[in-house]
Write an enzyme that holds these catalytic residues in place. Structure first.
Site, PDB file in Angstrom:
ATOM      1  N   SER A 144       0.842  -1.199   0.000  1.00 25.73           N
ATOM      2  CA  SER A 144       0.000   0.000   0.000  1.00 25.73           C
ATOM      3  C   SER A 144       0.875   1.244   0.000  1.00 25.73           C
ATOM      4  O   SER A 144       1.987   1.235   0.544  1.00 25.73           O
ATOM      5  CB  SER A 144      -0.902   0.015   1.241  1.00 25.73           C
ATOM      6  OG  SER A 144      -1.592   1.243   1.363  1.00 25.73           O
ATOM      7  N   TYR A 158      -2.112  -0.170  10.269  1.00 25.01           N
ATOM      8  CA  TYR A 158      -2.162  -0.737   8.914  1.00 25.01           C
ATOM      9  C   TYR A 158      -0.940  -0.308   8.109  1.00 25.01           C
ATOM     10  O   TYR A 158      -0.291  -1.140   7.457  1.00 25.01           O
ATOM     11  CB  TYR A 158      -3.445  -0.277   8.227  1.00 25.01           C
ATOM     12  CG  TYR A 158      -3.518  -0.586   6.751  1.00 25.01           C
ATOM     13  CD1 TYR A 158      -3.743  -1.887   6.307  1.00 25.01           C
ATOM     14  CD2 TYR A 158      -3.377   0.423   5.797  1.00 25.01           C
ATOM     15  CE1 TYR A 158      -3.819  -2.169   4.946  1.00 25.01           C
ATOM     16  CE2 TYR A 158      -3.450   0.146   4.447  1.00 25.01           C
ATOM     17  CZ  TYR A 158      -3.671  -1.148   4.017  1.00 25.01           C
ATOM     18  OH  TYR A 158      -3.745  -1.424   2.684  1.00 25.01           O
TER      19      TYR A 158
END
Length: 249
Positions: A144, A158
């Site tokens: 990501s 995250y």
């Protein structure tokens, strides 16, 4: 020509489903794992079969070693080989300031996103490595842009897990480069999937897209194109790369 075999974790929806469908149309048979979305998994399976692929579905937890081993064993039984592993499964966890996070927030995210990815990579290497009797292969980890941006005010837990995925990708790529295995990552930014609503932020794309230099969010298929590129022979001299797919953000 014999069809190649790709395993996609979290293959029932979003980037995973888009990757599976694209791969099916480009000559891959598929093993798709999923956790809970039975109907979505079945729909993805049917779509991939209509595109010409043989598809095996395996339900399980991407962070549980027993389920991971079961998925690889099923792949061995069904196909006898594995050419590409796409580590797509993962979760964001809830939106939290770091000061408000709990131990459960961290462990629930790191277990599938980091430990699960590492265990999937381990099993793939055991099968692909030319030093272990395999014929080589490719691993593509779905990371990501959060790994670089940090996601402060949203989900640092995250972002930290995806930073670990990037490090794992680079380290493993160097470790197995001489064994016929290429390891790369794609790092999507603001992509039109269900991940935003699932984290409790259904307005996230609308809120953050104005900050994207290209002026729009991305589509899952745009990520899938990069995954398929890194999976195939056109990227034969690329390993240890974390490819940003974020419209300049």
């Amino acid at each position: 020509m014999a069809r190649r075999v790709m395993m996609v974790t979290g293959g029932s929806r979003g980037i995973g489903a888009a990757t599976a469908l694209m791969a099916a149309g480009r000559g891959y048979d598929l093993l798709l794992t999923y956790r809970n979305a039975v109907e979505r998994a079945d729909a993805t399976k049917r779509a991939c079969e209509e595109a010409g692929a043989r598809v095996v579905l395996v339900q399980g937890d991407a962070g549980a070693e027993s389920d991971i081993l079961a998925a690889f064993n099923r792949c061995d039984e069904a196909f006898g080989t594995l050419d590409v592993l796409v580590n797509n499964a993962g979760i964001t966890g809830p939106k939290r300031l770091l000061a408000d996070t709990t131990l459960e927030d961290w462990t629930s995210v790191f277990t599938p996103n980091v430990i699960g990815v590492a265990l999937h990579c381990r099993e793939a290497v055991r099968r692909m490595s030319t030093k272990r009797g395999g014929k080589g292969g490719a691993i593509v980890n779905v990371s990501s842009r959060a790994s670089e941006i940090g996601s402060g005010g949203e989900w640092i837990h995250y972002a930290a897990s995806k930073g670990a995925v990037d490090t794992l990708t680079i380290g493993l790529a160097r470790e197995v480069a001489a064994e016929g295995i290429r390891v790369n990552a794609v790092n999507p930014g603001l992509i039109e999937t269900e991940i935003h609503a699932a984290s409790g932020q259904p307005d996230r794309l609308a809120r953050l897209t104005p900050g994207v230099p290209m002026g729009r969010s991305g589509k899952a298929e745009e990520v899938s194109e990069a995954v398929l590129f890194l999976s195939g022979t056109a990227s034969s001299y690329i390993t240890g790369t974390c490819l940003p797919i974020g419209g300049g953000r």
